[in-house]
Design a protein around this motif. Structure first.
Motif, PDB file in Angstrom:
ATOM      1  N   ASP A 121      21.049 -20.660  56.819  1.00 13.17           N
ATOM      2  CA  ASP A 121      21.157 -22.123  56.768  1.00 13.17           C
ATOM      3  C   ASP A 121      21.937 -22.576  55.547  1.00 13.17           C
ATOM      4  N   LEU A 122      21.653 -21.954  54.408  1.00 12.57           N
ATOM      5  CA  LEU A 122      22.380 -22.305  53.182  1.00 12.57           C
ATOM      6  C   LEU A 122      23.860 -21.925  53.297  1.00 12.57           C
ATOM      7  N   ALA A 123      24.140 -20.781  53.900  1.00  9.52           N
ATOM      8  CA  ALA A 123      25.527 -20.370  54.066  1.00  9.52           C
ATOM      9  C   ALA A 123      26.274 -21.328  54.999  1.00  9.52           C
ATOM     10  N   LEU A 124      25.567 -21.853  56.021  1.00 15.62           N
ATOM     11  CA  LEU A 124      26.201 -22.782  56.947  1.00 15.62           C
ATOM     12  C   LEU A 124      26.601 -24.079  56.246  1.00 15.62           C
ATOM     13  N   PHE A 125      25.682 -24.677  55.493  1.00 17.96           N
ATOM     14  CA  PHE A 125      26.004 -25.927  54.787  1.00 17.96           C
ATOM     15  C   PHE A 125      27.058 -25.701  53.708  1.00 17.96           C
ATOM     16  N   LEU A 126      26.966 -24.569  52.989  1.00 16.37           N
ATOM     17  CA  LEU A 126      27.963 -24.281  51.960  1.00 16.37           C
ATOM     18  C   LEU A 126      29.332 -24.066  52.592  1.00 16.37           C
ATOM     19  N   GLY A 127      29.380 -23.388  53.759  1.00 17.05           N
ATOM     20  CA  GLY A 127      30.662 -23.169  54.416  1.00 17.05           C
ATOM     21  C   GLY A 127      31.298 -24.474  54.867  1.00 17.05           C
ATOM     22  N   ILE A 128      30.507 -25.380  55.471  1.00 21.40           N
ATOM     23  CA  ILE A 128      31.053 -26.680  55.894  1.00 21.40           C
ATOM     24  C   ILE A 128      31.570 -27.459  54.689  1.00 21.40           C
ATOM     25  N   THR A 129      30.845 -27.405  53.578  1.00 24.09           N
ATOM     26  CA  THR A 129      31.269 -28.129  52.379  1.00 24.09           C
ATOM     27  C   THR A 129      32.582 -27.580  51.840  1.00 24.09           C
ATOM     28  N   LEU A 130      32.704 -26.234  51.795  1.00 18.42           N
ATOM     29  CA  LEU A 130      33.934 -25.627  51.263  1.00 18.42           C
ATOM     30  C   LEU A 130      35.130 -25.909  52.184  1.00 18.42           C
ATOM     31  N   VAL A 131      34.919 -25.867  53.509  1.00 20.59           N
ATOM     32  CA  VAL A 131      36.019 -26.166  54.433  1.00 20.59           C
ATOM     33  C   VAL A 131      36.481 -27.615  54.270  1.00 20.59           C
ATOM     34  N   THR A 132      35.532 -28.540  54.143  1.00 22.85           N
ATOM     35  CA  THR A 132      35.898 -29.952  53.966  1.00 22.85           C
ATOM     36  C   THR A 132      36.660 -30.161  52.662  1.00 22.85           C
ATOM     37  N   ALA A 133      36.184 -29.525  51.580  1.00 18.25           N
ATOM     38  CA  ALA A 133      36.886 -29.665  50.297  1.00 18.25           C
ATOM     39  C   ALA A 133      38.289 -29.084  50.378  1.00 18.25           C
ATOM     40  N   ALA A 134      38.444 -27.952  51.083  1.00 18.86           N
ATOM     41  CA  ALA A 134      39.781 -27.354  51.216  1.00 18.86           C
ATOM     42  C   ALA A 134      40.714 -28.266  51.999  1.00 18.86           C
ATOM     43  N   LEU A 135      40.207 -28.921  53.059  1.00 23.20           N
ATOM     44  CA  LEU A 135      41.039 -29.854  53.819  1.00 23.20           C
ATOM     45  C   LEU A 135      41.457 -31.047  52.967  1.00 23.20           C
ATOM     46  N   VAL A 136      40.553 -31.548  52.158  1.00 22.22           N
ATOM     47  CA  VAL A 136      40.878 -32.691  51.304  1.00 22.22           C
ATOM     48  C   VAL A 136      41.944 -32.318  50.282  1.00 22.22           C
ATOM     49  N   ILE A 137      41.833 -31.115  49.715  1.00 22.44           N
ATOM     50  CA  ILE A 137      42.794 -30.687  48.692  1.00 22.44           C
ATOM     51  C   ILE A 137      44.156 -30.375  49.313  1.00 22.44           C
ATOM     52  N   ALA A 138      44.135 -29.689  50.460  1.00 24.83           N
ATOM     53  CA  ALA A 138      45.406 -29.267  51.073  1.00 24.83           C
ATOM     54  C   ALA A 138      46.085 -30.410  51.816  1.00 24.83           C
ATOM     55  N   LEU A 139      45.319 -31.263  52.472  1.00 22.12           N
ATOM     56  CA  LEU A 139      45.891 -32.357  53.272  1.00 22.12           C
ATOM     57  C   LEU A 139      45.253 -33.675  52.857  1.00 22.12           C
ATOM     58  N   PRO A 140      45.599 -34.203  51.686  1.00 24.44           N
ATOM     59  CA  PRO A 140      44.934 -35.440  51.221  1.00 24.44           C
ATOM     60  C   PRO A 140      45.248 -36.659  52.071  1.00 24.44           C
ATOM     61  N   GLU A 141      46.394 -36.664  52.777  1.00 24.96           N
ATOM     62  CA  GLU A 141      46.773 -37.811  53.593  1.00 24.96           C
ATOM     63  C   GLU A 141      46.363 -37.676  55.050  1.00 24.96           C
ATOM     64  N   TRP A 142      45.743 -36.577  55.418  1.00 25.24           N
ATOM     65  CA  TRP A 142      45.394 -36.336  56.814  1.00 25.24           C
ATOM     66  C   TRP A 142      44.201 -37.194  57.214  1.00 25.24           C
ATOM     67  N   SER A 143      44.354 -37.939  58.294  1.00 29.59           N
ATOM     68  CA  SER A 143      43.280 -38.786  58.794  1.00 29.59           C
ATOM     69  C   SER A 143      42.981 -38.384  60.228  1.00 29.59           C
ATOM     70  N   SER A 144      41.732 -37.939  60.479  1.00 26.63           N
ATOM     71  CA  SER A 144      41.356 -37.448  61.787  1.00 26.63           C
ATOM     72  C   SER A 144      39.863 -37.635  61.977  1.00 26.63           C
ATOM     73  N   PRO A 145      39.384 -37.826  63.216  1.00 23.37           N
ATOM     74  CA  PRO A 145      37.933 -37.883  63.452  1.00 23.37           C
ATOM     75  C   PRO A 145      37.206 -36.624  62.994  1.00 23.37           C
ATOM     76  N   ILE A 146      37.865 -35.463  63.082  1.00 25.05           N
ATOM     77  CA  ILE A 146      37.236 -34.222  62.615  1.00 25.05           C
ATOM     78  C   ILE A 146      36.957 -34.294  61.122  1.00 25.05           C
ATOM     79  N   ARG A 147      37.927 -34.802  60.373  1.00 22.11           N
ATOM     80  CA  ARG A 147      37.718 -34.914  58.923  1.00 22.11           C
ATOM     81  C   ARG A 147      36.622 -35.925  58.611  1.00 22.11           C
ATOM     82  N   VAL A 148      36.566 -37.021  59.375  1.00 17.50           N
ATOM     83  CA  VAL A 148      35.513 -38.008  59.150  1.00 17.50           C
ATOM     84  C   VAL A 148      34.137 -37.417  59.424  1.00 17.50           C
TER      85      VAL A 148
END
Length: 413
Positions: free
Chosen positions: A10-37
């Motif tokens: 469970d901890l690995a799942l939440f940590l993985g989602i958090t790291l993926v979201t942070a990577a998307l924000v850093i790599a694609l700061p202008e990307w706007s999508s329902p997935i990112r929301v």
């Protein structure tokens, strides 16, 4: 999958989602999508609180599932502003990328702390999700319902929100800045403001101006403004005939609209209608031809200056001639003749105009008051009474300053 790995999945799942979201924000700061929301809402509303709850209550008997879910949501809502408060004290500030990195760091630290505390509790006492059991399916359905509510309510609010105004509409003061707006006007007094439009309609657009208190510019059209371009014009307007606190409206219309697209207003104080002889004792002020017209399909000015105002001349009333009383008959002896009436004195010459001011002077500008002139020119606003007495032949009321009058100032400030 071993039991130890399932304990921390469970901890690995939440940590993985958090790291993926942070990577998307850093790599694609202008990307706007329902997935990112969706990922952002999961990270902000659940990940920090779940990691912190797991670190505080590592054993399965510490709290039940409902309490764990409530603490997850509550602590997440509390932890996110605290992370922003810490970032505000750093050089990075509260921005999107630093916030994503801060949340990922927070989740990673408390997830590691939760793993360590679970290992100390032992495999039989440590909390773990009941993978593959009916209780797990019930918990999954409950979590799905919560996420639907959390995601659906904001999505519904966005869908029902009225369309945002894209084009900017603003008014600037006499100096072309967001200050020096007129605050006190006389009825009919000219004043200047700058109206500005920045087109964000994504297509060339022309607009109509709504200035109902000045028919010269009301419903006038602008030029065609290209997307992203700025349009500004300085207009010399005439104050409306009103009294007291008055709201001066400015509206912006799209060509095919009947309702205002954007609207602005200024509040000014109108002391009341004042005779023109008191407003302009030296000369009648007119709008004149120096008004700056707005170019466009329909010109904002017809190019002809307003004709000068003339004081009405009262009609000449002929003097009333009284009838002569009959002379009684003269007694005997005849009376001596009456003395001849003295010649009528010539009419008194009109009073001479006050001599032109000498020494230090100040010309009244739009929006000025006697108190402000005394404070600026004499260094003390309370000396406005002295200034009024010195110019009593030009002023009627200390609270009413005619525009353009040249005031005499004391020889010594």
């Amino acid at each position: 999958m071993t039991a130890g790995m399932r304990t921390h999945l469970d901890l690995a799942l939440f940590l993985g989602i958090t790291l993926v979201t942070a990577a998307l924000v850093i790599a694609l700061p202008e990307w706007s999508s329902p997935i990112r929301v969706a990922l952002g809402l999961i990270v902000v509303l659940t990940a920090p609180g779940y990691a912190l709850t797991s670190a505080l209550f590592p054993r399965r008997d510490d709290i039940d599932g409902v309490e764990r879910l409530a603490l997850t949501l509550g602590l997440s809502i509390a932890a996110t502003p605290l992370i922003g408060l810490v970032l505000n004290a750093t050089p990075w500030g509260i921005r999107l990328v630093p916030m994503a990195i801060g949340l990922a760091t927070f989740v990673a630290i408390f997830s590691a702390l939760a793993v360590w505390r679970r290992l100390r509790s032992g495999p039989t006492q440590a909390f773990a999700w009941p993978w593959g059991t009916p209780l797990m399916w019930q918990g999954g359905l409950l979590a799905t319902g919560v996420m639907v509510v959390l995601l659906g309510v904001p999505a519904l609010a966005v869908a029902l929100r009225p369309p945002a105004h894209a084009t900017e509409f603003y008014v600037l003061g006499a100096q072309g800045q967001l200050q020096d707006y007129p605050t006190r006007l006389e009825p009919g007094q000219p004043f200047r403001v700058t109206l500005g439009i920045t087109n964000h309609e994504r297509e060339p657009t022309s607009f109509r101006l709504g200035i109902p208190f000045d028919p010269r510019y009301d419903q006038a059209r602008t030029t065609v403004i290209e997307p992203g371009d700025q349009w500004e014009r300085t207009l010399e307007l005439t104050a409306p005939d009103s009294q007291g606190r008055t709201r001066i409206e400015f509206a912006l219309y799209r060509l095919d609209d009947t309702e205002p697209y954007r609207s602005l207003h200024l509040f000014v104080t109108m002391p009341g209608q004042t005779p023109i002889e008191d407003l302009f004792p030296q000369a009648v002020q007119t709008l004149g031809p120096d008004t700056i017209p707005v170019e466009g399909a329909d010109a904002l000015s017809d190019g002809a200056g307003t004709p000068p105002l003339e004081a009405p001349v009262p009609p000449t009333v002929p003097p009333t001639v009284l009838p002569t009383e009959p002379t009684p008959p003269a007694p005997s002896p005849p009376p001596s003749p009456l003395p001849a009436e003295p010649p009528a004195e010539p009419p008194a010459p009109p009073p001479a105009s006050p001599p032109p001011p000498t020494g230090r002077t100040h010309t009244v500008q739009p929006g000025e008051t006697l108190f402000g002139i005394a404070r600026e020119q004499l260094g003390d606003g309370s000396r406005f009474e002295e200034l009024f007495e010195l110019n009593r032949d030009l002023l009627v009321d200390p609270s009413s300053l005619p525009l353009g009058v040249v005031l005499r100032l004391p020889a010594t400030p």
